[in-house]
Design a protein around this motif. Structure first.
Motif, PDB file in Angstrom:
ATOM      1  N   ALA A  95      21.232   3.118 -12.167  1.00 41.01           N
ATOM      2  CA  ALA A  95      21.273   3.758 -10.841  1.00 41.01           C
ATOM      3  C   ALA A  95      22.083   5.059 -10.857  1.00 41.01           C
ATOM      4  CB  ALA A  95      21.867   2.784  -9.837  1.00 41.01           C
ATOM      5  N   TRP A 136      24.387   8.209  -8.573  1.00 38.24           N
ATOM      6  CA  TRP A 136      25.598   8.160  -7.744  1.00 38.24           C
ATOM      7  C   TRP A 136      25.382   8.641  -6.316  1.00 38.24           C
ATOM      8  CZ3 TRP A 136      26.110  13.014  -5.947  1.00 38.24           C
ATOM      9  CH2 TRP A 136      25.580  14.056  -6.729  1.00 38.24           C
ATOM     10  N   ASN A 137      24.234   9.259  -6.015  1.00 41.29           N
ATOM     11  CA  ASN A 137      24.155   9.974  -4.729  1.00 41.29           C
ATOM     12  C   ASN A 137      23.935   9.044  -3.528  1.00 41.29           C
ATOM     13  OD1 ASN A 137      21.558   9.536  -5.680  1.00 41.29           O
ATOM     14  ND2 ASN A 137      20.740  11.335  -4.670  1.00 41.29           N
ATOM     15  N   LYS A 169      23.079  -1.457 -13.803  1.00 40.02           N
ATOM     16  CA  LYS A 169      24.079  -0.503 -14.292  1.00 40.02           C
ATOM     17  C   LYS A 169      24.308   0.540 -13.212  1.00 40.02           C
ATOM     18  CE  LYS A 169      25.085   2.917 -16.151  1.00 40.02           C
ATOM     19  NZ  LYS A 169      25.977   3.899 -15.536  1.00 40.02           N
ATOM     20  N   GLU A 207      28.713   5.504 -12.879  1.00 43.66           N
ATOM     21  CA  GLU A 207      30.159   5.707 -13.045  1.00 43.66           C
ATOM     22  C   GLU A 207      30.655   6.921 -12.261  1.00 43.66           C
ATOM     23  OE1 GLU A 207      27.808   6.559 -15.020  1.00 43.66           O
ATOM     24  OE2 GLU A 207      28.268   8.473 -16.008  1.00 43.66           O
ATOM     25  N   THR A 217      25.598   2.673 -21.370  1.00 44.66           N
ATOM     26  CA  THR A 217      24.148   2.794 -21.143  1.00 44.66           C
ATOM     27  C   THR A 217      23.417   2.922 -22.477  1.00 44.66           C
ATOM     28  OG1 THR A 217      24.767   4.010 -19.164  1.00 44.66           O
ATOM     29  CG2 THR A 217      22.439   3.933 -19.680  1.00 44.66           C
ATOM     30  N   TYR A 248      14.764   3.387 -13.899  1.00 49.20           N
ATOM     31  CA  TYR A 248      15.808   4.418 -13.962  1.00 49.20           C
ATOM     32  C   TYR A 248      15.695   5.400 -12.797  1.00 49.20           C
ATOM     33  CZ  TYR A 248      18.047   8.779 -15.184  1.00 49.20           C
ATOM     34  OH  TYR A 248      18.805   9.913 -15.123  1.00 49.20           O
ATOM     35  N   THR A 249      16.807   5.664 -12.131  1.00 48.99           N
ATOM     36  CA  THR A 249      16.843   6.704 -11.105  1.00 48.99           C
ATOM     37  C   THR A 249      17.891   7.728 -11.507  1.00 48.99           C
ATOM     38  OG1 THR A 249      16.320   5.082  -9.407  1.00 48.99           O
ATOM     39  CG2 THR A 249      17.125   7.202  -8.654  1.00 48.99           C
ATOM     40  N   GLY A 250      17.526   8.987 -11.546  1.00 48.42           N
ATOM     41  CA  GLY A 250      18.491  10.035 -11.890  1.00 48.42           C
ATOM     42  C   GLY A 250      17.782  11.286 -12.348  1.00 48.42           C
ATOM     43  N   SER A 251      18.477  12.052 -13.183  1.00 52.28           N
ATOM     44  CA  SER A 251      17.936  13.355 -13.581  1.00 52.28           C
ATOM     45  C   SER A 251      16.847  13.214 -14.642  1.00 52.28           C
ATOM     46  CB  SER A 251      19.067  14.215 -14.141  1.00 52.28           C
ATOM     47  OG  SER A 251      19.519  13.649 -15.345  1.00 52.28           O
ATOM     48  N   LEU A 267      12.832  10.347 -10.527  1.00 56.74           N
ATOM     49  CA  LEU A 267      13.541  11.589 -10.839  1.00 56.74           C
ATOM     50  C   LEU A 267      13.645  12.477  -9.595  1.00 56.74           C
ATOM     51  CD1 LEU A 267      11.726  12.163 -14.248  1.00 56.74           C
ATOM     52  CD2 LEU A 267      13.746  10.774 -13.800  1.00 56.74           C
ATOM     53  N   GLY A 268      13.936  13.745  -9.813  1.00 55.53           N
ATOM     54  CA  GLY A 268      14.130  14.615  -8.640  1.00 55.53           C
ATOM     55  C   GLY A 268      13.262  15.844  -8.726  1.00 55.53           C
ATOM     56  N   CYS A 312      17.858  13.193  -3.348  1.00 57.25           N
ATOM     57  CA  CYS A 312      16.746  13.564  -4.229  1.00 57.25           C
ATOM     58  C   CYS A 312      15.565  14.140  -3.461  1.00 57.25           C
ATOM     59  CB  CYS A 312      16.310  12.363  -5.047  1.00 57.25           C
ATOM     60  SG  CYS A 312      15.962  10.930  -4.044  1.00 57.25           S
ATOM     61  N   GLU A 337      17.020  22.183  -9.457  1.00 60.99           N
ATOM     62  CA  GLU A 337      17.262  21.441  -8.213  1.00 60.99           C
ATOM     63  C   GLU A 337      18.691  21.726  -7.741  1.00 60.99           C
ATOM     64  OE1 GLU A 337      16.825  17.271  -8.835  1.00 60.99           O
ATOM     65  OE2 GLU A 337      17.267  16.750  -6.768  1.00 60.99           O
TER      66      GLU A 337
HETATM   67  P1  NAD Z   1      22.104  11.157 -14.151  1.00 56.13           P
HETATM   68  O1  NAD Z   1      20.843  11.218 -14.864  1.00 56.13           O
HETATM   69  O2  NAD Z   1      23.235  12.012 -14.578  1.00 56.13           O
HETATM   70  O3  NAD Z   1      22.694   9.671 -14.119  1.00 56.13           O
HETATM   71  C1  NAD Z   1      21.927   8.553 -13.767  1.00 56.13           C
HETATM   72  C2  NAD Z   1      22.329   7.369 -14.598  1.00 56.13           C
HETATM   73  O4  NAD Z   1      22.120   7.645 -15.970  1.00 56.13           O
HETATM   74  C3  NAD Z   1      23.782   6.947 -14.455  1.00 56.13           C
HETATM   75  O5  NAD Z   1      23.839   5.542 -14.305  1.00 56.13           O
HETATM   76  C4  NAD Z   1      24.411   7.383 -15.751  1.00 56.13           C
HETATM   77  O6  NAD Z   1      25.458   6.538 -16.171  1.00 56.13           O
HETATM   78  C5  NAD Z   1      23.287   7.311 -16.732  1.00 56.13           C
HETATM   79  N1  NAD Z   1      23.438   8.297 -17.807  1.00 56.13           N
HETATM   80  C6  NAD Z   1      23.950   9.548 -17.691  1.00 56.13           C
HETATM   81  N2  NAD Z   1      23.911  10.188 -18.889  1.00 56.13           N
HETATM   82  C7  NAD Z   1      23.371   9.310 -19.779  1.00 56.13           C
HETATM   83  C8  NAD Z   1      23.055   9.382 -21.177  1.00 56.13           C
HETATM   84  N3  NAD Z   1      23.293  10.483 -21.892  1.00 56.13           N
HETATM   85  N4  NAD Z   1      22.492   8.306 -21.748  1.00 56.13           N
HETATM   86  C9  NAD Z   1      22.231   7.205 -21.038  1.00 56.13           C
HETATM   87  N5  NAD Z   1      22.505   7.084 -19.712  1.00 56.13           N
HETATM   88  C10 NAD Z   1      23.070   8.110 -19.087  1.00 56.13           C
HETATM   89  O7  NAD Z   1      21.630  11.453 -12.694  1.00 56.13           O
HETATM   90  P2  NAD Z   1      22.519  11.688 -11.441  1.00 56.13           P
HETATM   91  O8  NAD Z   1      23.303  12.957 -11.618  1.00 56.13           O
HETATM   92  O9  NAD Z   1      23.239  10.449 -11.122  1.00 56.13           O
HETATM   93  O10 NAD Z   1      21.417  11.932 -10.309  1.00 56.13           O
HETATM   94  C11 NAD Z   1      20.939  13.216  -9.993  1.00 56.13           C
HETATM   95  C12 NAD Z   1      19.457  13.357 -10.231  1.00 56.13           C
HETATM   96  O11 NAD Z   1      18.787  12.179  -9.877  1.00 56.13           O
HETATM   97  C13 NAD Z   1      18.805  14.447  -9.398  1.00 56.13           C
HETATM   98  O12 NAD Z   1      17.859  15.125 -10.168  1.00 56.13           O
HETATM   99  C14 NAD Z   1      18.125  13.679  -8.286  1.00 56.13           C
HETATM  100  O13 NAD Z   1      17.051  14.345  -7.680  1.00 56.13           O
HETATM  101  C15 NAD Z   1      17.700  12.461  -9.002  1.00 56.13           C
HETATM  102  N6  NAD Z   1      17.534  11.358  -8.065  1.00 56.13           N
HETATM  103  C16 NAD Z   1      16.297  10.837  -7.872  1.00 56.13           C
HETATM  104  C17 NAD Z   1      16.119   9.816  -6.955  1.00 56.13           C
HETATM  105  C18 NAD Z   1      14.788   9.182  -6.699  1.00 56.13           C
HETATM  106  O14 NAD Z   1      14.765   8.173  -6.025  1.00 56.13           O
HETATM  107  N7  NAD Z   1      13.690   9.690  -7.225  1.00 56.13           N
HETATM  108  C19 NAD Z   1      17.209   9.340  -6.249  1.00 56.13           C
HETATM  109  C20 NAD Z   1      18.454   9.891  -6.484  1.00 56.13           C
HETATM  110  C21 NAD Z   1      18.613  10.887  -7.411  1.00 56.13           C
END
Ligand code: NAD
Length: 470
Positions: free
Chosen positions: A128, A130-131, A154, A157, A189, A202-205, A227-228, A260, A352
């Motif tokens: 997950a 952080w936002n 997970k 952090e 992770t 997975y949700t994030g970048s 993703l975003g 996002c 973004e």
């Molecule tokens: P991030 O990718 O930095 O982190 C997300 C997760 O990945 C965290 O749990 C982190 O611990 C883990 N992580 C970070 N680096 C890692 C690595 N090198 N190896 C393995 N795991 C790792 O994303 P973020 O900064 O938390 O979120 C921002 C992005 O997420 C933006 O682009 C946003 O648009 C997108 N987002 C998308 C949605 C959606 O529902 N589609 C929702 C929220 C955020």
């Protein structure tokens, strides 16, 4: 005498690895033992989660305020409320969604019968961001449990207080034979991603999404990538600009723009932009007052890294609201900021924004707006404000995005009846409600044919002339 230095490095790393592999083994064994098969047991876990959310509401809200300066009402609407609605909806419909659907195999196989069953995948991993650290951890978890999986969660952090509060919630209210939490950052992770899962959600970048997809490929594990990207807004001529401005301002500055699906940039013709700017400023003032720093409804950047990154995107010569002079590093405060006269090659348009900065860009009209959207990665959401059905239809058919919202921003994504997910650069797969349960299960056809009469003989060799006509 000085105590020996605490053990770091290899020792700690191997303890963490041992703990993670033990969690994986325990949850695999639990799944294999059939713990999660019974639908009533799934509903009971969901009910326990709902009770936990109610009982720990205050602890969770405090954590969200600590990490993101999130207002309690906003947290109730956009975080906890989304999850409780999701639970209520899933609890109401789960049995009917899981009901096997029968299908016909056609005359060649007759007499026969067939149905499709929704089978749990096994052990799922949810990573997950952080936002919206609560919503985006627990809404996928609801779907995973409803689908009959065991789950490792997970949390991020980067939102440490919420990560701790979620861990407390899940360990207190859910059965460790169903759900376990692994807190941590890249190291943890990375070890998690070396394990074999049946689905990684997975949700994030996108950058980390690639790391996740690569690790998953090693085990041929399917992934859902939420993703975003840069979600565009087009404001057509002739719309009610006061209402549009309120909806855009709310969508942009909620959670300090760290959303996002936040409107990333806004396009309109020069004459519409000129009329729109005063409405945008007024809407921001109505919601957050003259000094948003003092508003209890306006949040903070999650950490200094993101504060510096977004502050660096602001060009003070172009601001018509906010700007870096009002920013306060100590508090991680960035004011609601609107920039005009932005060009496509400006830094703010490179990636973004993920912060409270709204660039306004002049376009000739819908043709150029559509072309601009099409030349970038497919966004998570596209927003259109128009009264013309033909323009709406053009955006629907000529652009591709996770979703298209006409006349509103953000409010649609928490709805349990709407599939939520991206396409192309903004992600793969979707969840919420029924689609979430489908994501966390396999649609398995089960076909049955009696041994007598042996009608299949008509398709066996020798392929005589009569059989060729079949
Ligand atoms: P991030 O990718 O930095 O982190 C997300 C997760 O990945 C965290 O749990 C982190 O611990 C883990 N992580 C970070 N680096 C890692 C690595 N090198 N190896 C393995 N795991 C790792 O994303 P973020 O900064 O938390 O979120 C921002 C992005 O997420 C933006 O682009 C946003 O648009 C997108 N987002 C998308 C949605 C959606 O529902 N589609 C929702 C929220 C955020």
């Amino acid at each position: 005498p000085a105590l020996p230095a605490p053990e770091h490095g290899d020792g700690a790393e191997s303890a963490m690895r041992t703990a993670i592999t033990a969690d994986v083994a325990a949850l695999r064994a639990s799944f294999d033992a059939g713990t999660t098969r019974d639908v009533s047991a799934r509903l009971a876990q969901l009910e326990a989660l709902r009770t936990g959310l109610r009982r720990e509401h205050r602890r969770l809200t405090r954590a969200l305020a600590q990490d993101l300066g999130k207002n309690g009402t906003e947290a109730a609407i956009t975080e906890i409320g989304v999850v409780t609605q999701e639970i209520a909806h899933v609890r109401r419909h789960l049995r009917s969604w899981l009901h096997p659907s029968s299908l016909s195999l056609g005359p060649l196989l007759a007499p026969s019968s067939a149905h499709v069953r929704r089978e749990p995948l096994g052990l799922a991993l949810i990573i997950a961001p952080w936002n919206y650290p609560l919503n985006l951890t627990l809404a996928p978890l609801v779907a995973a449990i409803a689908g009959g999986n065991t789950v490792i969660v997970k949390p991020s952090e980067v939102a440490p207080a919420t990560s701790a509060a979620l861990t407390h919630l899940l360990r207190t209210w859910l059965d460790p034979g169903w759900v376990r939490v692994v807190e941590g950052a890249v190291e943890e992770t990375t070890v998690l991603l070396q394990q074999r899962f049946d689905l990684i959600f997975y949700t994030g970048s996108a950058a980390v999404g690639r790391i996740v997809a690569r690790a998953a490929a090693e085990h041929l594990t399917p992934t859902v990538l939420e993703l975003g990207g840069k979600s565009p807004v087009f404001v057509d001529e002739g719309v009610d600009l006061a209402v549009a401005a309120r909806r855009i301002v709310w969508g942009k500055f909620t959670n300090t723009g760290q959303t996002c699906v936040a409107p990333d940039y806004l396009m309109a013709t020069p004459s519409t932009l000129e009329k729109l700017v005063p409405h945008l400023r007024r809407a921001a003032r109505e919601m957050y007052g003259r000094d948003p720093r003092r508003s209890r409804d306006y949040g903070r950047m999650v950490d200094l890294k993101h504060f510096e990154r977004v502050r660096g995107l602001i060009d003070d010569e172009k601001t018509v609201l906010g700007g870096t002079e009002e920013a306060d590093r100590e508090e991680r405060y960035l004011p609601p900021t609107i920039m005009t006269g932005v060009r496509w090659e400006d830094p703010v348009m490179a990636e973004e924004i993920f912060g409270p900065v709204l660039p306004l860009l002049a376009v000739d009209g819908p043709d150029e707006a559509i072309a601009r959207i099409r030349e970038r990665e497919k966004p998570l959401t596209a927003y259109v404000f128009t009264d013309r059905a033909a323009i709406e239809e053009r955006f629907a058919t000529e652009t591709s995005s996770g979703s298209l919202a006409v006349g509103l921003t953000l409010a649609h994504v928490g709805t349990p009846t709407m599939p939520f997910g991206g396409v192309g650069g903004s992600g793969t797969g979707a969840y919420h409600g029924r689609v979430g349960v489908e994501t966390f299960t396999h649609a398995k056809p089960i076909v049955r044919k009696a041994l007598t009469p042996d009608t299949l003989r008509i398709i066996y060799p020798p392929y005589t002339r009569a059989k060729r006509a079949l």
